[in-house]
Every structure is written in C-alpha cells, then in structure tokens.
Design a protein around this motif. Structure first.
Motif, PDB file in Angstrom:
ATOM      1  N   VAL A 165      60.411 -30.104   0.175  1.00  0.00           N
ATOM      2  CA  VAL A 165      60.328 -31.097   1.244  1.00  0.00           C
ATOM      3  C   VAL A 165      58.959 -31.769   1.232  1.00  0.00           C
ATOM      4  N   LEU A 166      58.933 -33.020   1.694  1.00  0.00           N
ATOM      5  CA  LEU A 166      57.699 -33.779   1.853  1.00  0.00           C
ATOM      6  C   LEU A 166      57.400 -33.835   3.341  1.00  0.00           C
ATOM      7  N   THR A 167      56.192 -33.430   3.702  1.00  0.00           N
ATOM      8  CA  THR A 167      55.791 -33.415   5.105  1.00  0.00           C
ATOM      9  C   THR A 167      54.286 -33.658   5.174  1.00  0.00           C
ATOM     10  N   ASN A 168      53.708 -33.607   6.367  1.00  0.00           N
ATOM     11  CA  ASN A 168      52.258 -33.776   6.448  1.00  0.00           C
ATOM     12  C   ASN A 168      51.572 -32.524   5.918  1.00  0.00           C
ATOM     13  N   THR A 169      50.336 -32.647   5.514  1.00  0.00           N
ATOM     14  CA  THR A 169      49.617 -31.555   4.855  1.00  0.00           C
ATOM     15  C   THR A 169      49.549 -30.303   5.718  1.00  0.00           C
ATOM     16  N   GLU A 170      49.268 -30.464   6.991  1.00  0.00           N
ATOM     17  CA  GLU A 170      49.148 -29.308   7.890  1.00  0.00           C
ATOM     18  C   GLU A 170      50.478 -28.574   7.998  1.00  0.00           C
ATOM     19  N   ALA A 171      51.578 -29.296   8.122  1.00  0.00           N
ATOM     20  CA  ALA A 171      52.898 -28.663   8.218  1.00  0.00           C
ATOM     21  C   ALA A 171      53.255 -27.971   6.901  1.00  0.00           C
ATOM     22  N   ALA A 172      52.918 -28.583   5.768  1.00  0.00           N
ATOM     23  CA  ALA A 172      53.194 -27.971   4.473  1.00  0.00           C
ATOM     24  C   ALA A 172      52.441 -26.646   4.333  1.00  0.00           C
ATOM     25  N   GLN A 173      51.206 -26.591   4.821  1.00  0.00           N
ATOM     26  CA  GLN A 173      50.434 -25.350   4.760  1.00  0.00           C
ATOM     27  C   GLN A 173      51.060 -24.279   5.657  1.00  0.00           C
ATOM     28  N   ARG A 174      51.548 -24.675   6.845  1.00  0.00           N
ATOM     29  CA  ARG A 174      52.207 -23.708   7.738  1.00  0.00           C
ATOM     30  C   ARG A 174      53.493 -23.184   7.111  1.00  0.00           C
ATOM     31  N   ILE A 175      54.259 -24.051   6.449  1.00  0.00           N
ATOM     32  CA  ILE A 175      55.497 -23.635   5.783  1.00  0.00           C
ATOM     33  C   ILE A 175      55.174 -22.646   4.664  1.00  0.00           C
ATOM     34  N   ALA A 176      54.171 -22.960   3.860  1.00  0.00           N
ATOM     35  CA  ALA A 176      53.809 -22.100   2.728  1.00  0.00           C
ATOM     36  C   ALA A 176      53.301 -20.734   3.180  1.00  0.00           C
ATOM     37  N   ALA A 177      52.620 -20.679   4.308  1.00  0.00           N
ATOM     38  CA  ALA A 177      52.040 -19.424   4.791  1.00  0.00           C
ATOM     39  C   ALA A 177      53.029 -18.592   5.594  1.00  0.00           C
ATOM     40  N   ALA A 178      54.144 -19.168   6.022  1.00  0.00           N
ATOM     41  CA  ALA A 178      55.087 -18.466   6.904  1.00  0.00           C
ATOM     42  C   ALA A 178      55.944 -17.481   6.119  1.00  0.00           C
ATOM     43  N   SER A 179      56.326 -16.425   6.808  1.00  0.00           N
ATOM     44  CA  SER A 179      57.301 -15.492   6.242  1.00  0.00           C
ATOM     45  C   SER A 179      58.397 -15.320   7.278  1.00  0.00           C
ATOM     46  N   GLY A 180      59.599 -15.192   6.799  1.00  0.00           N
ATOM     47  CA  GLY A 180      60.741 -15.061   7.697  1.00  0.00           C
ATOM     48  C   GLY A 180      61.936 -15.807   7.144  1.00  0.00           C
ATOM     49  N   GLU A 181      62.948 -15.969   7.989  1.00  0.00           N
ATOM     50  CA  GLU A 181      64.179 -16.657   7.608  1.00  0.00           C
ATOM     51  C   GLU A 181      64.016 -18.156   7.821  1.00  0.00           C
ATOM     52  N   ALA A 182      64.298 -18.936   6.789  1.00  0.00           N
ATOM     53  CA  ALA A 182      64.184 -20.388   6.880  1.00  0.00           C
ATOM     54  C   ALA A 182      65.550 -21.020   7.112  1.00  0.00           C
ATOM     55  N   ALA A 183      65.571 -22.088   7.903  1.00  0.00           N
ATOM     56  CA  ALA A 183      66.782 -22.873   8.145  1.00  0.00           C
ATOM     57  C   ALA A 183      66.375 -24.336   8.182  1.00  0.00           C
ATOM     58  N   LEU A 184      67.310 -25.202   7.797  1.00  0.00           N
ATOM     59  CA  LEU A 184      67.079 -26.642   7.829  1.00  0.00           C
ATOM     60  C   LEU A 184      68.095 -27.277   8.762  1.00  0.00           C
ATOM     61  N   VAL A 185      67.621 -28.177   9.611  1.00  0.00           N
ATOM     62  CA  VAL A 185      68.469 -28.897  10.544  1.00  0.00           C
ATOM     63  C   VAL A 185      68.360 -30.380  10.208  1.00  0.00           C
ATOM     64  N   GLN A 186      69.507 -31.024   9.908  1.00  0.00           N
ATOM     65  CA  GLN A 186      69.501 -32.428   9.542  1.00  0.00           C
ATOM     66  C   GLN A 186      69.369 -33.305  10.770  1.00  0.00           C
ATOM     67  N   HIS A 187      68.557 -34.366  10.648  1.00  0.00           N
ATOM     68  CA  HIS A 187      68.382 -35.324  11.737  1.00  0.00           C
ATOM     69  C   HIS A 187      69.556 -36.276  11.775  1.00  0.00           C
ATOM     70  N   GLY A 188      69.845 -36.794  12.957  1.00  0.00           N
ATOM     71  CA  GLY A 188      70.851 -37.823  13.115  1.00  0.00           C
ATOM     72  C   GLY A 188      70.296 -39.157  12.663  1.00  0.00           C
ATOM     73  N   ALA A 189      71.087 -40.189  12.784  1.00  0.00           N
ATOM     74  CA  ALA A 189      70.685 -41.529  12.352  1.00  0.00           C
ATOM     75  C   ALA A 189      69.498 -42.056  13.132  1.00  0.00           C
ATOM     76  N   ASP A 190      69.283 -41.594  14.365  1.00  0.00           N
ATOM     77  CA  ASP A 190      68.199 -42.122  15.172  1.00  0.00           C
ATOM     78  C   ASP A 190      66.930 -41.294  15.089  1.00  0.00           C
ATOM     79  N   GLY A 191      66.882 -40.284  14.236  1.00  0.00           N
ATOM     80  CA  GLY A 191      65.600 -39.640  14.183  1.00  0.00           C
ATOM     81  C   GLY A 191      65.593 -38.327  13.612  1.00  0.00           C
TER      82      GLY A 191
END
Length: 191
Positions: A165-191
């Motif tokens: 995924v492409l995200t802001n640098t701070e969020a990418a660092q939080r994702i990389a450092a996190a441990s646990g179960e990951a899930a993805l939720v798709q956004h609707g057409a408005d956001g």
C-alpha cells in the motif's frame, strides 16, 4: 436536372474525402503494458495512439519513441495511459512524504476483488493472549488510509495475501512496526 444531381454527388464524395484527410488527432506515445516505477522502459512497453488532446495535457509525440526506450519510468505507468515528459526520467515515486508498506492479510480479511488503485483503510489489531482480554504488548490498533499498489498471493497454502500500500510516511512506519492481525476495508466511491 441530371447535371445538378451529379454535381451534388461529386461534391458529397469530395467532402467526405477531405474530411477524412483533415484529422486533428495527434500520434502520441501511450503505455502498452504496466511498468513499475524505476523500471527501464522497453520497446514492448510503449505504443502509439491517435488522440485529440487539450493544449494543457502533457503528451509526447510518437516521433520521440526512440528517446523513451531505455529510460527509467519515474512513476508507475498503467496500460493505456498517455506518456508525458514527467513520467520518464529519475524515479519521483513515491512522492516526498509518502512511502510503501507491505501488509500480510489472512483469508477473509480483505475485500473480494482487491486490486491496485483501490482506496482502503488498513487496520492492524494487536494480538490478544489466549484466555485473556489483554493484548501482549499494550499496543493500540493501527489505522491508516492507503491506496493499494499491488496484491500477491502468499506462498503458503492458507490463501493469504501480501498487499503493498501507498500511504504517508508516518502511517507506513506505524504499519511496518505493528504486530497483530491485519485487515483491509475498502472505501466507498465518496471516500
């Protein structure tokens, strides 16, 4: 009367031929198949397209094809997009302040049909110790808005996905450092 009909017919045929020759479309370069940012552009990656474009749209003339072959894609190039000068040269992707992060997702934790370009929310919930309601590290759930860049099946037999995924640098660092179960939720057409 016959002469008048013949004159109209000749005029119509001539008009069609002139209209066919007066074509305001330009031959420009387009992407024939996806190219990753930083990848060398090969001859098979580039094609030509006849298009009518607004003066504000940056394109490259078909005659510049040889100058594009062998250069580097500055950003990901999708099949069918028109090539512009800013898309060829030193990599400019991800942009300043953005980063890529990899997320391992178990089956059932991502929307069906997940594909590059989709907007998603990445959620990583800390692992809970069996038999308790306390997480193992006192960590909070990580939440980040992102755009899917690639989706690959994992090598194991469980049917999981490895999603970049492409995200802001701070969020990418939080994702990389996190441990646990990951899930993805798709956004609707408005956001």
């Amino acid at each position: 009367m016959l002469f008048g009909a013949l004159t109209v017919l000749v005029g119509a045929v001539a008009g069609v031929q002139v209209a066919a020759r007066v074509d305001d479309r330009l031959a420009v370069l387009a992407v024939a198949r996806p190219v990753k940012a930083g990848q060398v552009i090969a001859a098979a990656d580039v094609t030509t397209a006849l298009v009518s474009v607004d003066a504000g749209v940056a394109t490259m003339p078909a005659s510049s094809r040889s100058s594009v072959i062998g250069r580097i894609a500055a950003m990901p190039l999708a099949k069918g997009m028109l090539l512009g000068p800013a898309q060829v040269g030193p990599p400019q992707w991800p942009a300043a302040g953005e980063a890529l992060a990899a997320v391992a997702v178990k089956p059932g934790r991502a929307p069906d049909g997940l594909a590059p370009g989709m907007r998603v929310t990445v959620l990583i919930v800390p692992q809970i110790q069996p038999g308790t309601a306390v997480d193992t590290g006192g960590a909070a759930t990580v939440r980040a808005e992102a755009t899917v860049e690639s989706v690959h099946q994992t090598a194991d037999q469980n049917g999981g996905l490895l999603v970049t995924v492409l995200t802001n640098t701070e969020a990418a660092q939080r994702i990389a450092a996190a441990s646990g179960e990951a899930a993805l939720v798709q956004h609707g057409a408005d956001g």
